[in-house]
Design a protein around this motif. Structure first.
Motif, short mmCIF file in Angstrom:
data_model
loop_
_atom_site.label_atom_id
_atom_site.label_comp_id
_atom_site.label_asym_id
_atom_site.label_seq_id
_atom_site.Cartn_x
_atom_site.Cartn_y
_atom_site.Cartn_z
N ASP A 98 -1.23 -12.92 -66.25
CA ASP A 98 -0.38 -13.50 -65.23
C ASP A 98 0.22 -12.34 -64.43
N ARG A 99 -0.39 -12.02 -63.32
CA ARG A 99 0.03 -10.84 -62.54
C ARG A 99 1.47 -10.96 -62.05
N LEU B 189 -16.68 -2.35 -50.37
CA LEU B 189 -15.35 -2.39 -50.96
C LEU B 189 -14.95 -3.83 -51.27
N GLU B 190 -15.25 -4.75 -50.40
CA GLU B 190 -14.93 -6.16 -50.63
C GLU B 190 -15.70 -6.70 -51.84
N GLU C 188 -16.57 -7.39 -68.75
CA GLU C 188 -17.69 -6.68 -68.16
C GLU C 188 -17.73 -5.20 -68.48
N ILE C 189 -16.62 -4.66 -68.96
CA ILE C 189 -16.55 -3.22 -69.27
C ILE C 189 -15.94 -3.10 -70.67
N PHE D 241 -15.45 -8.27 -57.63
CA PHE D 241 -15.85 -7.97 -59.00
C PHE D 241 -14.61 -7.78 -59.88
N VAL D 242 -13.67 -6.95 -59.44
CA VAL D 242 -12.47 -6.67 -60.22
C VAL D 242 -11.63 -7.93 -60.38
N ASP D 243 -11.47 -8.70 -59.32
CA ASP D 243 -10.68 -9.93 -59.40
C ASP D 243 -11.28 -10.93 -60.39
N GLY D 244 -12.58 -10.86 -60.60
CA GLY D 244 -13.24 -11.78 -61.52
C GLY D 244 -13.23 -11.34 -62.97
#
Length: 161
Positions: free
Chosen positions: A134-135, A65-66, A119-120, A71-74
């Motif tokens: 900008d979250r 999970l980490e 990536e997707i 991956f998602v954060d990047g």
């Protein structure tokens, strides 16, 4: 098709309420609560019931999970528009859409910003200019949806919504 889909939605009180609150009323608080509940449910399914005998398995799942979170954060968003604006804008604000189907009418897709991730890839993402979201700026007014509604329709079984 729209009438049929709306009729199917109306047959499920929970789904009907979610549709009305999220799509028709643009209720961001309801959407955030629903999303948080879905994340909690997925986490419970992923980890399963806690057992002292499965500590090793749980550690492996946490590591997996980490890795996924990293991956998602990047990921970097890729714009779907022609990059004529300083910010991502919806077809409604730009005045143009490169693809718009019956499902888009149902979910009022013209209000949403379209993009993909480096990536997707996705058909709607045509530009090469990549930007960071900008979250802190978008969090109170936006929700990132990881799937196109047309893909949901194409993947569903004939007798399921």
């Amino acid at each position: 098709m729209l009438a049929k889909e709306r009729e199917l939605i109306a047959q499920d009180p929970e789904l009907d309420r979610a549709y009305r609150e999220i799509v028709e009323n643009d209720n961001q608080a309801f959407l955030r609560e629903k999303s948080a509940a879905q994340v909690t449910e997925m986490e419970q399914r992923f980890f399963g019931p806690f057992s002292i005998f499965k500590i090793g398995e749980r550690r492996r799942k946490k590591a997996k999970l980490e890795e996924f979170r990293r991956f998602v954060d990047g990921m970097t968003p890729v714009r779907a528009d022609k990059n004529d604006f300083d910010e991502f804008k919806s077809p409604e604000r730009v005045g143009a859409a490169s693809s718009y189907g019956a499902q888009d009418i149902l979910v009022r897709a013209e209000r949403y910003v379209y993009g993909s991730f480096a990536e997707i890839g996705h058909f709607m993402s045509r530009g090469k200019n990549q930007r960071e979201l900008d979250r802190a700026d978008i969090e109170p007014r936006a929700q990132i949806v990881m799937n196109d509604v047309a893909n949901v329709q194409a993947r569903k079984k004939a007798d399921h919504l």
